[in-house]
Scaffold this motif. Sequence first.
Motif, short mmCIF file in Angstrom:
data_model
loop_
_atom_site.label_atom_id
_atom_site.label_comp_id
_atom_site.label_asym_id
_atom_site.label_seq_id
_atom_site.Cartn_x
_atom_site.Cartn_y
_atom_site.Cartn_z
N TRP A 19 54.78 29.19 41.98
CA TRP A 19 54.35 30.00 43.13
C TRP A 19 54.63 31.47 42.86
CZ3 TRP A 19 52.53 29.22 48.33
CH2 TRP A 19 52.66 30.34 49.15
N SER A 20 55.84 31.76 42.42
CA SER A 20 56.22 33.15 42.13
C SER A 20 55.32 33.75 41.07
CB SER A 20 57.68 33.21 41.68
OG SER A 20 58.54 32.68 42.67
N ALA A 21 54.98 32.96 40.05
CA ALA A 21 54.09 33.44 38.99
C ALA A 21 52.70 33.75 39.55
CB ALA A 21 53.99 32.39 37.88
N GLY A 22 52.27 32.97 40.53
CA GLY A 22 50.99 33.24 41.18
C GLY A 22 50.99 34.56 41.92
N ALA A 23 52.12 34.86 42.59
CA ALA A 23 52.26 36.14 43.28
C ALA A 23 52.26 37.30 42.28
CB ALA A 23 53.53 36.16 44.13
N VAL A 24 52.92 37.08 41.15
CA VAL A 24 52.93 38.11 40.09
C VAL A 24 51.52 38.34 39.56
CG1 VAL A 24 53.70 38.62 37.74
CG2 VAL A 24 55.33 37.72 39.42
N LEU A 25 50.77 37.27 39.32
CA LEU A 25 49.40 37.41 38.81
C LEU A 25 48.55 38.18 39.81
CD1 LEU A 25 47.21 36.81 36.74
CD2 LEU A 25 46.83 34.60 37.89
N TYR A 26 48.70 37.89 41.09
CA TYR A 26 47.96 38.61 42.14
C TYR A 26 48.20 40.11 42.01
CZ TYR A 26 46.35 39.65 46.95
OH TYR A 26 45.71 40.15 48.06
N ILE A 27 49.47 40.48 41.83
CA ILE A 27 49.81 41.90 41.72
C ILE A 27 49.28 42.51 40.43
CG2 ILE A 27 51.77 43.48 41.42
CD1 ILE A 27 53.30 41.67 43.42
N LEU A 28 49.37 41.78 39.34
CA LEU A 28 48.88 42.30 38.06
C LEU A 28 47.37 42.53 38.08
CD1 LEU A 28 50.98 40.18 35.53
CD2 LEU A 28 51.28 42.60 36.13
N LEU A 29 46.67 41.78 38.89
CA LEU A 29 45.22 41.95 38.98
C LEU A 29 44.81 43.04 39.97
CD1 LEU A 29 44.11 38.20 38.95
CD2 LEU A 29 43.67 39.88 37.16
N SER A 30 45.64 43.26 40.99
CA SER A 30 45.21 44.15 42.07
C SER A 30 46.09 45.37 42.30
CB SER A 30 45.16 43.35 43.38
OG SER A 30 46.47 42.96 43.78
N GLY A 31 47.37 45.26 41.93
CA GLY A 31 48.30 46.36 42.18
C GLY A 31 48.96 46.28 43.54
N VAL A 32 48.62 45.26 44.34
CA VAL A 32 49.24 45.09 45.66
C VAL A 32 49.82 43.69 45.78
CG1 VAL A 32 47.75 46.76 46.82
CG2 VAL A 32 47.03 44.37 46.67
N SER A 33 50.75 43.54 46.72
CA SER A 33 51.41 42.26 46.92
C SER A 33 50.61 41.38 47.87
CB SER A 33 52.81 42.49 47.50
OG SER A 33 53.42 41.27 47.85
N PRO A 34 50.56 40.06 47.62
CA PRO A 34 49.81 39.18 48.51
C PRO A 34 50.44 38.97 49.88
CG PRO A 34 50.94 37.90 46.82
CD PRO A 34 51.12 39.34 46.48
N PHE A 35 51.75 39.11 49.99
CA PHE A 35 52.44 38.75 51.23
C PHE A 35 53.23 39.87 51.88
CE2 PHE A 35 52.28 34.84 48.58
CZ PHE A 35 51.42 34.10 49.40
N LEU A 36 53.54 40.92 51.15
CA LEU A 36 54.42 41.96 51.66
C LEU A 36 53.85 42.63 52.90
CD1 LEU A 36 57.09 43.49 51.10
CD2 LEU A 36 55.69 45.20 49.92
N ASP A 37 54.70 42.80 53.92
CA ASP A 37 54.31 43.51 55.13
C ASP A 37 55.42 44.49 55.50
OD1 ASP A 37 52.97 44.24 57.53
OD2 ASP A 37 52.13 42.22 57.68
N GLU A 38 55.33 45.08 56.68
CA GLU A 38 56.25 46.15 57.04
C GLU A 38 57.64 45.67 57.40
OE1 GLU A 38 54.44 48.56 60.01
OE2 GLU A 38 52.78 49.16 58.72
N SER A 39 57.80 44.39 57.73
CA SER A 39 59.12 43.90 58.09
C SER A 39 59.41 42.59 57.37
CB SER A 39 59.22 43.67 59.60
OG SER A 39 58.43 42.55 59.99
N VAL A 40 60.69 42.24 57.31
CA VAL A 40 61.10 40.98 56.70
C VAL A 40 60.48 39.81 57.45
CG1 VAL A 40 63.08 39.45 56.33
CG2 VAL A 40 63.27 41.89 55.78
#
Length: 198
Positions: free
Chosen positions: A91-112
């Motif tokens: 799962w974590s590797a999938g999130a990393v791939l998302y960022i490497l392709l786009s430059g943005v995080s798939p899940f990050l928002d303004e609060s925890v």
Amino acid sequence: MAILQVLFTQLMNTLNFLKENSITHCDIKPENLMVEISENENNPLLKIVDFGSADCNKDKHCSYSVTIDLEFTAPELLHFPPQVSNAADIWSAGAVLYILLSGVSPFLDESVEETTAHVLNQDFSFPEEYFSHITESAKELICSILTLDIPTRLTPLESLHSSWIKQDMSNVTIQTAIFKHFIQRHGLTQHIFLSLNN
């Protein structure tokens, strides 16, 4: 094969090795992915570092109590008790791939709380402004990894057989400027993004 495909292939092979040895890293993220670049820049070598959160789960009785980076954390690790398995690393590797392709995080928002909710609900999308140049096969791979259903989540070996891995991307160039905000936010100095400059 484009450098990003090479690095992701190496990451999947490494995660498969850990899986075969009943080890879960539990903290796969760009900060823990180092790339050794030799004189021949076409042969980078990816290395996973910082096994301080790693769990040897041969006995299936796992303890997981570390400070986590939510945007890369699998949803099953956010439950109590956490369900630690190698599926969390993929799962974590999938999130990393998302960022490497786009430059943005798939899940990050303004609060925890908002970020946690996005992860727990598998709430991500492919905004046109960041993914207009990304192939459908890459999006399909990400969706097959970032799924809440652990039994259907791709394994490292299954990921290696994805059509995106096999696709000829030798003429595709990654614009590394897209990583500027992410790198600044994380205060990175040495990281996987440096290897994508060629």
